[in-house]
Motif scaffolding. Structure first.
Motif, PDB file in Angstrom:
ATOM      1  N   ASN A 177       0.829  -1.186   0.000  1.00 43.47           N
ATOM      2  CA  ASN A 177       0.000   0.000   0.000  1.00 43.47           C
ATOM      3  C   ASN A 177       0.879   1.258   0.000  1.00 43.47           C
ATOM      4  N   PRO A 178       0.670   2.170  -0.947  1.00 41.50           N
ATOM      5  CA  PRO A 178       1.461   3.403  -0.983  1.00 41.50           C
ATOM      6  C   PRO A 178       1.371   4.205   0.316  1.00 41.50           C
ATOM      7  N   ASN A 179       0.235   4.142   1.016  1.00 34.90           N
ATOM      8  CA  ASN A 179       0.105   4.868   2.282  1.00 34.90           C
ATOM      9  C   ASN A 179       1.070   4.333   3.334  1.00 34.90           C
ATOM     10  N   ILE A 180       1.309   3.034   3.334  1.00 33.53           N
ATOM     11  CA  ILE A 180       2.269   2.441   4.271  1.00 33.53           C
ATOM     12  C   ILE A 180       3.667   2.936   3.943  1.00 33.53           C
ATOM     13  N   LEU A 181       4.000   2.950   2.663  1.00 35.29           N
ATOM     14  CA  LEU A 181       5.319   3.443   2.258  1.00 35.29           C
ATOM     15  C   LEU A 181       5.499   4.905   2.666  1.00 35.29           C
ATOM     16  N   MET A 182       4.483   5.724   2.418  1.00 32.13           N
ATOM     17  CA  MET A 182       4.576   7.152   2.771  1.00 32.13           C
ATOM     18  C   MET A 182       4.688   7.343   4.280  1.00 32.13           C
ATOM     19  N   SER A 183       4.020   6.496   5.063  1.00 33.06           N
ATOM     20  CA  SER A 183       4.102   6.625   6.526  1.00 33.06           C
ATOM     21  C   SER A 183       5.498   6.271   7.035  1.00 33.06           C
ATOM     22  N   HIS A 184       6.303   5.614   6.211  1.00 25.05           N
ATOM     23  CA  HIS A 184       7.686   5.281   6.561  1.00 25.05           C
ATOM     24  C   HIS A 184       8.689   6.173   5.820  1.00 25.05           C
ATOM     25  N   GLY A 185       8.213   7.311   5.309  1.00 25.68           N
ATOM     26  CA  GLY A 185       9.118   8.299   4.719  1.00 25.68           C
ATOM     27  C   GLY A 185       9.470   8.084   3.262  1.00 25.68           C
ATOM     28  N   VAL A 186       8.756   7.221   2.552  1.00 24.42           N
ATOM     29  CA  VAL A 186       9.022   7.025   1.126  1.00 24.42           C
ATOM     30  C   VAL A 186       8.107   7.957   0.335  1.00 24.42           C
ATOM     31  N   PRO A 187       8.673   8.840  -0.495  1.00 24.74           N
ATOM     32  CA  PRO A 187       7.820   9.720  -1.298  1.00 24.74           C
ATOM     33  C   PRO A 187       7.142   8.923  -2.417  1.00 24.74           C
ATOM     34  N   VAL A 188       5.829   9.066  -2.509  1.00 25.92           N
ATOM     35  CA  VAL A 188       5.056   8.360  -3.537  1.00 25.92           C
ATOM     36  C   VAL A 188       4.202   9.382  -4.264  1.00 25.92           C
ATOM     37  N   VAL A 189       4.220   9.326  -5.596  1.00 23.39           N
ATOM     38  CA  VAL A 189       3.358  10.184  -6.404  1.00 23.39           C
ATOM     39  C   VAL A 189       2.300   9.321  -7.077  1.00 23.39           C
ATOM     40  N   ARG A 190       1.215   9.968  -7.487  1.00 18.58           N
ATOM     41  CA  ARG A 190       0.110   9.240  -8.107  1.00 18.58           C
ATOM     42  C   ARG A 190      -0.364  10.008  -9.328  1.00 18.58           C
ATOM     43  N   THR A 191      -0.734   9.270 -10.371  1.00 16.39           N
ATOM     44  CA  THR A 191      -1.329   9.873 -11.553  1.00 16.39           C
ATOM     45  C   THR A 191      -2.295   8.883 -12.183  1.00 16.39           C
ATOM     46  N   ASN A 192      -3.260   9.412 -12.904  1.00 20.37           N
ATOM     47  CA  ASN A 192      -4.168   8.577 -13.682  1.00 20.37           C
ATOM     48  C   ASN A 192      -3.785   8.692 -15.147  1.00 20.37           C
ATOM     49  N   GLN A 193      -3.717   7.567 -15.825  1.00 21.19           N
ATOM     50  CA  GLN A 193      -3.429   7.520 -17.252  1.00 21.19           C
ATOM     51  C   GLN A 193      -4.727   7.179 -17.969  1.00 21.19           C
ATOM     52  N   CYS A 194      -5.120   8.037 -18.889  1.00 21.94           N
ATOM     53  CA  CYS A 194      -6.358   7.826 -19.644  1.00 21.94           C
ATOM     54  C   CYS A 194      -6.031   7.321 -21.049  1.00 21.94           C
ATOM     55  N   ALA A 195      -7.040   6.784 -21.707  1.00 25.85           N
ATOM     56  CA  ALA A 195      -6.866   6.272 -23.067  1.00 25.85           C
ATOM     57  C   ALA A 195      -6.256   7.348 -23.967  1.00 25.85           C
ATOM     58  N   GLY A 196      -5.291   6.936 -24.783  1.00 28.45           N
ATOM     59  CA  GLY A 196      -4.619   7.859 -25.691  1.00 28.45           C
ATOM     60  C   GLY A 196      -3.436   8.574 -25.077  1.00 28.45           C
ATOM     61  N   GLU A 197      -3.080   8.236 -23.848  1.00 31.32           N
ATOM     62  CA  GLU A 197      -1.960   8.904 -23.171  1.00 31.32           C
ATOM     63  C   GLU A 197      -0.765   7.963 -22.997  1.00 31.32           C
ATOM     64  N   PHE A 198       0.422   8.561 -23.064  1.00 32.29           N
ATOM     65  CA  PHE A 198       1.664   7.852 -22.761  1.00 32.29           C
ATOM     66  C   PHE A 198       2.014   8.085 -21.302  1.00 32.29           C
ATOM     67  N   ARG A 199       2.739   7.148 -20.733  1.00 36.78           N
ATOM     68  CA  ARG A 199       3.283   7.290 -19.386  1.00 36.78           C
ATOM     69  C   ARG A 199       4.666   6.677 -19.441  1.00 36.78           C
ATOM     70  N   HIS A 200       5.644   7.363 -18.891  1.00 32.33           N
ATOM     71  CA  HIS A 200       6.982   6.757 -18.830  1.00 32.33           C
ATOM     72  C   HIS A 200       7.589   7.034 -17.465  1.00 32.33           C
ATOM     73  N   HIS A 201       8.583   6.216 -17.119  1.00 34.67           N
ATOM     74  CA  HIS A 201       9.315   6.509 -15.892  1.00 34.67           C
ATOM     75  C   HIS A 201      10.801   6.374 -16.149  1.00 34.67           C
ATOM     76  N   LEU A 202      11.545   7.026 -15.309  1.00 30.44           N
ATOM     77  CA  LEU A 202      12.985   7.134 -15.478  1.00 30.44           C
ATOM     78  C   LEU A 202      13.706   5.951 -14.839  1.00 30.44           C
ATOM     79  N   PRO A 203      14.973   5.749 -15.216  1.00 33.03           N
ATOM     80  CA  PRO A 203      15.734   4.621 -14.666  1.00 33.03           C
ATOM     81  C   PRO A 203      15.744   4.604 -13.142  1.00 33.03           C
TER      82      PRO A 203
END
Length: 155
Positions: free
Chosen positions: A118-144
């Motif tokens: 659960n991302p909330n558990i990670l955040m409660s232990h100091g891990v930064p977590v971001v959230r986004t919604n990807q809709c049809a027709g959209e690209f999403r990428h992440h870095l190394p």
């Protein structure tokens, strides 16, 4: 037909040779991937995911800490959670602390696609977590070395 094979149409021939064809991209001379010997599934051999409501994709690190890109062709949005690369070690520390038996059994756990937390558990232990919604027709990428997890909200 010739020997059970049909002749490609002009449009099919153009696509078959296109650098945007995901089967062609890894073997182009301009691609760094052409220097990798062997077929790495998901990296040199493209994957197609078919999601359904409430299906998930676990926290993981991409092969060789590479970039990743995802395109949603159609359907309901996907919810993505991400941890930036600067916090990758912190995420692993927290997961090891909370689930030591999993890491004892499989030390490279985050290189697999088997662990959801659960991302909330990670955040409660100091891990930064971001959230986004990807809709049809959209690209999403992440870095190394950044870590993604996703949830499907429908077909």
């Amino acid at each position: 037909m010739n020997n059970g094979k049909r002749k490609l149409t002009k449009e099919e021939e153009e696509y078959a040779r296109s650098g945007w064809n995901l089967n062609v991209m890894p073997v182009l001379e301009q691609s760094l991937l052409c220097h990798i010997n062997g077929d790495i599934s998901g990296m040199k051999v493209p994957w197609l995911y078919v999601g359904m409501v409430f299906s998930a994709f676990c926290w993981h690190i991409e092969d060789h800490w590479s970039y990743s890109i995802n395109y949603l062709h159609w359907g309901e949005p996907k919810t993505w959670y991400g941890v930036p690369s600067v916090a990758a070690e912190r995420l692993e520390e927290v997961m090891k602390k909370l689930t030591p038996e999993l890491f004892e059994y499989q030390p490279d756990l985050l290189h697999q696609l088997v662990t959801i937390m659960n991302p909330n558990i990670l955040m409660s232990h100091g891990v930064p977590v971001v959230r986004t919604n990807q809709c049809a027709g959209e690209f999403r990428h992440h870095l190394p070395q950044s870590l993604p997890q996703r949830l499907q909200s429908g077909i």
